[in-house]
Design an enzyme around this catalytic site. Structure first.
Site, PDB file in Angstrom:
ATOM      1  N   ILE A  39      -2.426  -7.046   8.082  1.00  0.00           N
ATOM      2  CA  ILE A  39      -1.350  -6.307   7.392  1.00  0.00           C
ATOM      3  C   ILE A  39      -1.580  -6.363   5.884  1.00  0.00           C
ATOM      4  O   ILE A  39      -1.442  -5.372   5.179  1.00  0.00           O
ATOM      5  CB  ILE A  39       0.037  -6.879   7.756  1.00  0.00           C
TER       6      ILE A  39
ATOM      7  N   PRO B   6      12.332  -8.054 -26.769  1.00  0.00           N
ATOM      8  CA  PRO B   6      11.614  -9.330 -26.925  1.00  0.00           C
ATOM      9  C   PRO B   6      12.136 -10.421 -25.999  1.00  0.00           C
ATOM     10  O   PRO B   6      13.318 -10.438 -25.657  1.00  0.00           O
ATOM     11  CB  PRO B   6      11.931  -9.704 -28.383  1.00  0.00           C
TER      12      PRO B   6
ATOM     13  N   SER C 173      -0.454 -12.195   8.294  1.00  0.00           N
ATOM     14  CA  SER C 173      -1.476 -11.427   8.983  1.00  0.00           C
ATOM     15  C   SER C 173      -2.410 -10.794   7.956  1.00  0.00           C
ATOM     16  O   SER C 173      -1.971  -9.953   7.156  1.00  0.00           O
ATOM     17  CB  SER C 173      -0.803 -10.347   9.825  1.00  0.00           C
TER      18      SER C 173
ATOM     19  N   LYS D 271       2.658 -12.656 -22.435  1.00  0.00           N
ATOM     20  CA  LYS D 271       3.554 -11.506 -22.624  1.00  0.00           C
ATOM     21  C   LYS D 271       4.747 -11.960 -23.468  1.00  0.00           C
ATOM     22  O   LYS D 271       5.412 -12.927 -23.104  1.00  0.00           O
ATOM     23  CB  LYS D 271       4.014 -11.032 -21.237  1.00  0.00           C
TER      24      LYS D 271
ATOM     25  N   THR E 275      11.258  -8.229 -12.821  1.00  0.00           N
ATOM     26  CA  THR E 275      12.177  -9.316 -12.474  1.00  0.00           C
ATOM     27  C   THR E 275      11.989  -9.879 -11.060  1.00  0.00           C
ATOM     28  O   THR E 275      12.669 -10.835 -10.695  1.00  0.00           O
ATOM     29  CB  THR E 275      13.629  -8.794 -12.572  1.00  0.00           C
TER      30      THR E 275
ATOM     31  N   TYR F 227      22.298 -13.709 -17.246  1.00  0.00           N
ATOM     32  CA  TYR F 227      21.310 -12.801 -16.641  1.00  0.00           C
ATOM     33  C   TYR F 227      20.537 -12.072 -17.743  1.00  0.00           C
ATOM     34  O   TYR F 227      19.333 -12.163 -17.827  1.00  0.00           O
ATOM     35  CB  TYR F 227      22.005 -11.803 -15.713  1.00  0.00           C
ATOM     36  N   TYR F 228      21.258 -11.332 -18.555  1.00  0.00           N
ATOM     37  CA  TYR F 228      20.665 -10.737 -19.762  1.00  0.00           C
ATOM     38  C   TYR F 228      21.564 -11.107 -20.931  1.00  0.00           C
ATOM     39  O   TYR F 228      22.752 -10.770 -20.935  1.00  0.00           O
ATOM     40  CB  TYR F 228      20.535  -9.208 -19.631  1.00  0.00           C
TER      41      TYR F 228
ATOM     42  N   LEU G 200      10.354  -9.301  -1.384  1.00  0.00           N
ATOM     43  CA  LEU G 200      10.692  -7.907  -1.083  1.00  0.00           C
ATOM     44  C   LEU G 200      11.573  -7.795   0.159  1.00  0.00           C
ATOM     45  O   LEU G 200      12.312  -6.830   0.314  1.00  0.00           O
ATOM     46  CB  LEU G 200       9.412  -7.085  -0.911  1.00  0.00           C
TER      47      LEU G 200
ATOM     48  N   VAL H   1       0.756  -5.722  -5.802  1.00  0.00           N
ATOM     49  CA  VAL H   1       1.130  -5.301  -7.152  1.00  0.00           C
ATOM     50  C   VAL H   1       2.145  -6.326  -7.669  1.00  0.00           C
ATOM     51  O   VAL H   1       2.522  -7.240  -6.939  1.00  0.00           O
ATOM     52  CB  VAL H   1       1.765  -3.883  -7.199  1.00  0.00           C
TER      53      VAL H   1
HETATM   54  C1  LIG Z   1       5.156  -0.697  -7.785  1.00  0.00           C
HETATM   55  C2  LIG Z   1       5.577  -2.128  -7.862  1.00  0.00           C
HETATM   56  C3  LIG Z   1       5.432  -2.841  -9.051  1.00  0.00           C
HETATM   57  C4  LIG Z   1       5.860  -4.160  -9.133  1.00  0.00           C
HETATM   58  N1  LIG Z   1       5.766  -4.832 -10.326  1.00  0.00           N
HETATM   59  C5  LIG Z   1       6.256  -6.078 -10.434  1.00  0.00           C
HETATM   60  C6  LIG Z   1       6.177  -6.801 -11.639  1.00  0.00           C
HETATM   61  O1  LIG Z   1       5.663  -6.330 -12.640  1.00  0.00           O
HETATM   62  N2  LIG Z   1       6.684  -8.049 -11.661  1.00  0.00           N
HETATM   63  C7  LIG Z   1       7.248  -8.641 -10.579  1.00  0.00           C
HETATM   64  O2  LIG Z   1       7.720  -9.779 -10.662  1.00  0.00           O
HETATM   65  N3  LIG Z   1       7.270  -7.998  -9.407  1.00  0.00           N
HETATM   66  C8  LIG Z   1       6.803  -6.746  -9.313  1.00  0.00           C
HETATM   67  N4  LIG Z   1       6.831  -6.108  -8.103  1.00  0.00           N
HETATM   68  C9  LIG Z   1       7.311  -6.839  -6.935  1.00  0.00           C
HETATM   69  C10 LIG Z   1       6.200  -7.740  -6.426  1.00  0.00           C
HETATM   70  O3  LIG Z   1       5.073  -6.978  -6.076  1.00  0.00           O
HETATM   71  C11 LIG Z   1       6.664  -8.534  -5.219  1.00  0.00           C
HETATM   72  O4  LIG Z   1       7.910  -9.106  -5.484  1.00  0.00           O
HETATM   73  C12 LIG Z   1       5.686  -9.646  -4.931  1.00  0.00           C
HETATM   74  O5  LIG Z   1       4.396  -9.155  -4.775  1.00  0.00           O
HETATM   75  C13 LIG Z   1       6.089 -10.402  -3.696  1.00  0.00           C
HETATM   76  O6  LIG Z   1       5.923  -9.606  -2.559  1.00  0.00           O
HETATM   77  P1  LIG Z   1       6.215 -10.270  -1.145  1.00  0.00           P
HETATM   78  O7  LIG Z   1       5.466 -11.528  -1.086  1.00  0.00           O
HETATM   79  O8  LIG Z   1       7.680 -10.298  -0.957  1.00  0.00           O
HETATM   80  O9  LIG Z   1       5.655  -9.198  -0.120  1.00  0.00           O
HETATM   81  P2  LIG Z   1       4.087  -8.772   0.332  1.00  0.00           P
HETATM   82  O10 LIG Z   1       3.180  -9.012  -0.819  1.00  0.00           O
HETATM   83  O11 LIG Z   1       4.253  -7.427   0.845  1.00  0.00           O
HETATM   84  O12 LIG Z   1       3.778  -9.814   1.434  1.00  0.00           O
HETATM   85  C14 LIG Z   1       4.251  -9.669   2.754  1.00  0.00           C
HETATM   86  C15 LIG Z   1       3.511 -10.646   3.643  1.00  0.00           C
HETATM   87  O13 LIG Z   1       4.087 -10.615   4.938  1.00  0.00           O
HETATM   88  C16 LIG Z   1       3.057 -10.528   5.903  1.00  0.00           C
HETATM   89  N5  LIG Z   1       3.593  -9.893   7.109  1.00  0.00           N
HETATM   90  C17 LIG Z   1       4.429  -8.819   7.208  1.00  0.00           C
HETATM   91  N6  LIG Z   1       4.719  -8.562   8.508  1.00  0.00           N
HETATM   92  C18 LIG Z   1       4.063  -9.495   9.244  1.00  0.00           C
HETATM   93  C19 LIG Z   1       3.946  -9.765  10.634  1.00  0.00           C
HETATM   94  N7  LIG Z   1       4.568  -9.021  11.558  1.00  0.00           N
HETATM   95  N8  LIG Z   1       3.172 -10.798  11.021  1.00  0.00           N
HETATM   96  C20 LIG Z   1       2.534 -11.573  10.116  1.00  0.00           C
HETATM   97  N9  LIG Z   1       2.596 -11.357   8.794  1.00  0.00           N
HETATM   98  C21 LIG Z   1       3.349 -10.342   8.356  1.00  0.00           C
HETATM   99  C22 LIG Z   1       1.954  -9.740   5.208  1.00  0.00           C
HETATM  100  O14 LIG Z   1       0.708  -9.948   5.810  1.00  0.00           O
HETATM  101  C23 LIG Z   1       2.033 -10.364   3.811  1.00  0.00           C
HETATM  102  O15 LIG Z   1       1.302 -11.565   3.793  1.00  0.00           O
HETATM  103  C24 LIG Z   1       6.400  -4.790  -8.001  1.00  0.00           C
HETATM  104  C25 LIG Z   1       6.503  -4.093  -6.793  1.00  0.00           C
HETATM  105  C26 LIG Z   1       6.117  -2.767  -6.714  1.00  0.00           C
HETATM  106  C27 LIG Z   1       6.275  -2.045  -5.422  1.00  0.00           C
END
Ligand SMILES: Cc1cc2nc3c(=O)[nH]c(=O)nc-3n(C[C@H](O)[C@H](O)[C@H](O)COP(=O)(O)OP(=O)(O)OC[C@H]3O[C@@H](n4cnc5c(N)ncnc54)[C@H](O)[C@@H]3O)c2cc1C
Length: 504
Positions: free
Chosen positions: A40, A96, A37, A76, A342, A439-440, A331, A45
């Site tokens: 949404i 590293p 969506s 990196k 990670t 893992y590490y 997530l 990040v």
């Molecule tokens: C502060 C922070 C820092 C981070 N830094 C790192 C990093 O340095 N390195 C790293 O590997 N990871 C990092 N992460 C994790 C990383 O951001 C996520 O693992 C990555 O972006 C994948 O997110 P995602 O796709 O699981 O979720 P999202 O990006 O949240 O995507 C969710 C998707 O689901 C859809 N969705 C949800 N509900 C519905 C619904 N009802 N109907 C239709 N669509 C829906 C949304 O539209 C979206 O497309 C970080 C996270 C945070 C919070």
């Protein structure tokens, strides 16, 4: 046997899953649709990776020149940790990524750590023992001249929204269908399997397999299938973040910097066009306003107008990641705070591990149980490594750091590792005994514990005899600086990618 897959979510996790499965199962003519969506949106990040991400792009046969310039990406070679320890001489250190030449220098580091823990006054700070550390310090990129016969692991920094877009376009080329719609209902059959999803317009989306990439919401696995979520908050306190970009620096250092602040830590991630900054903190110790002010102070942005985002984080993991006909990725399956970047690594391991399990045993209970156990072990191993950063900190300036240092909510594995280190034992053997080196590796654990200066204090050390001084530091330093002659500057390597992209 899987004919149709519906992926819910178009964040990095959703698009990585779509790409991997579309390529891997192309020969089986599996139909894949991704629904997300745009109302949404994505979390947007997650800009740093481990070396594992390189194997993702290699697997997809996508050249660095193709994706890196398109995503403002940089290289990196590791992470610099600043101000986590107050021990003199150990205020910062570099973790590293591994390189083959470390085979020569790491044994000297392990040995020096060992004898220093027994009281010999030898050099045991990690920074002089690893090629990747030298490259970051001297702004050199991780791609060696072609005649350099050793491999070097490296990761990336990137704009996560642009990576998502890039992967979306690539998935389309592989035949993945894209639907922009909000899912409002999840229908289960009599056995509790997902039969179809319903969009807000009542359009049904049926499939054999559903992949939940819906982010922290966990729409399928948590909300519909009710798989329990195991919270890690007893030993990972951070649950919030504030994010604020700044303009690009002249020098693009191939490292993430993680600097400890009052109630958490801030990241600095250099991209080609900007620097990503964020403060990951615990809301039990700091309000969102205070965190924003502290970050602004650090970045000299107190009265400047910059885009700021506040985020909440749900830290922990699902009890199992594959339940019924649903796989959770990203997530939705869990999150360990981003200190070692990670999350995407776990995404990759989950999707590839799942594909292997299906190919081996299809939907059998045995393959499912093995898969869930292996992903859980990975989550716990990553968690322990991150928890260790907090447990061994020596800051006493705020309640947050004191509580972390006194927190005895540790896994047996971590407790035993720390006992071996403090008791003067062989850490590498303990890692092998626990089978956690995948893992590490031992080098990572040594860097962490030595990097924080977990040794007898300077006044407790004795000069040591020839046995203690088995390795000459000047030989190690010479070796590393000579290896580094084979690497050009990071900036040059990034410019080369742009030049290559233009002729593609
Ligand atoms: C502060 C922070 C820092 C981070 N830094 C790192 C990093 O340095 N390195 C790293 O590997 N990871 C990092 N992460 C994790 C990383 O951001 C996520 O693992 C990555 O972006 C994948 O997110 P995602 O796709 O699981 O979720 P999202 O990006 O949240 O995507 C969710 C998707 O689901 C859809 N969705 C949800 N509900 C519905 C619904 N009802 N109907 C239709 N669509 C829906 C949304 O539209 C979206 O497309 C970080 C996270 C945070 C919070």
């Amino acid at each position: 046997m899987i004919k149709k897959i519906v992926i819910l979510g178009g964040g990095t996790a959703g698009w990585m899953a779509a790409n991997i499965l579309a390529k891997r199962w192309a020969k089986y003519s599996v139909e894949i649709a991704l629904v997300e969506s745009s109302d949404i949106g994505i979390i947007g990040v997650g800009e740093g990776s481990t070396p594992q991400l390189k194997s993702f792009f290699d697997y997809m046969e996508i050249a660095e020149a193709e994706w890196m310039p398109a995503c403002n990406a940089t290289y990196k070679t590791g992470i610099r940790f600043c101000n986590w320890s107050t021990k003199p001489g150990f205020e910062n250190y570099f973790h590293p990524f591994p390189a083959q030449p470390d085979d020569y220098s790491a044994p000297a580091f392990f040995y020096n750590c060992f004898v220093r823990r027994k009281g010999a006054d030898v050099y045991a700070h990690p920074d002089k023992f690893f090629l990747a550390t030298y490259l970051a310090k001297h702004q050199l990129g991780p791609k060696p001249a072609h005649h350099f016969p050793f491999q070097l692991g490296y990761g990336y920094h990137f704009d996560s929204s642009l990576v998502g877009l890039f992967l979306k376009q690539h998935a389309a080329k592989l035949g993945v269908a894209h639907i922009d719609a909000r899912i409002t209902e999840v229908k289960l059959d009599a056995q509790g399997y997902i039969s179809h999803l319903l969009t807000e317009n009542q359009q049904p989306l049926a499939a054999d397999l559903f992949i939940d990439c819906s982010g922290f919401a966990g729409v399928l696995i948590q909300q519909a299938l009710k798989v329990p979520f195991i919270n890690f908050s007893s030993n990972l306190f951070n649950d919030s973040a504030v994010v604020m970009p700044t303009s690009a620096a002249m020098d693009i250092t191939p490292q993430t910097t993680a600097t400890a602040l009052n109630a958490g830590w801030m990241w600095n991630i250099p991209l080609v066009n900007r620097i990503g900054n964020g403060y990951v903190y615990s809301s039990n110790y700091l309000s969102a306003d205070m965190a924003e002010t502290e970050l602004r102070q650090k970045l000299n942005l107190l009265d400047k107008d910059v885009p700021v985002r506040h985020l909440k984080m749900k830290v922990g993991r699902l009890q199992h990641h594959w339940a019924k006909n649903c796989l959770a990725v990203g997530l939705s399956q869990g999150f360990i705070e981003p200190l070692e970047a990670t999350a995407l690594h776990l995404v990759q391991e989950t999707v590839l591990g799942f594909a292997e399990a299906i190919e081996l045993g299809d939907f059998t209970d045995r393959e499912q149980a093995n898969f869930n156990r292996s992903i859980n072990q990975r989550f716990e191993a990553v968690r322990d490594y991150i928890v260790c950063h907090y447990r061994v900190n020596s800051r006493t300036d705020t309640q947050y750091w004191r509580d972390n240092a006194n927190n005895n909510s540790l896994s047996d594995s971590l407790r035993e590792l720390l006992q071996v280190w403090v008791g003067g034992g062989n850490l590498t053997q303990e890692i092998e005994r626990q089978k956690i080196g995948c893992y590490y590796p031992s080098a990572s654990w040594h860097c962490l514990l030595a990097g924080y200066g977990l040794f007898p204090t300077q006044d407790q050390l004795l000069p040591g005899n020839e046995v203690a001084h088995k390795y000459k530091m000047e030989n190690i330093e010479n070796f590393i600086s000579r290896c580094a002659l084979n690497f050009s500057s990071h900036r040059e390597q990034l410019n080369d990618l742009v030049a290559k992209q233009q002729v593609m």
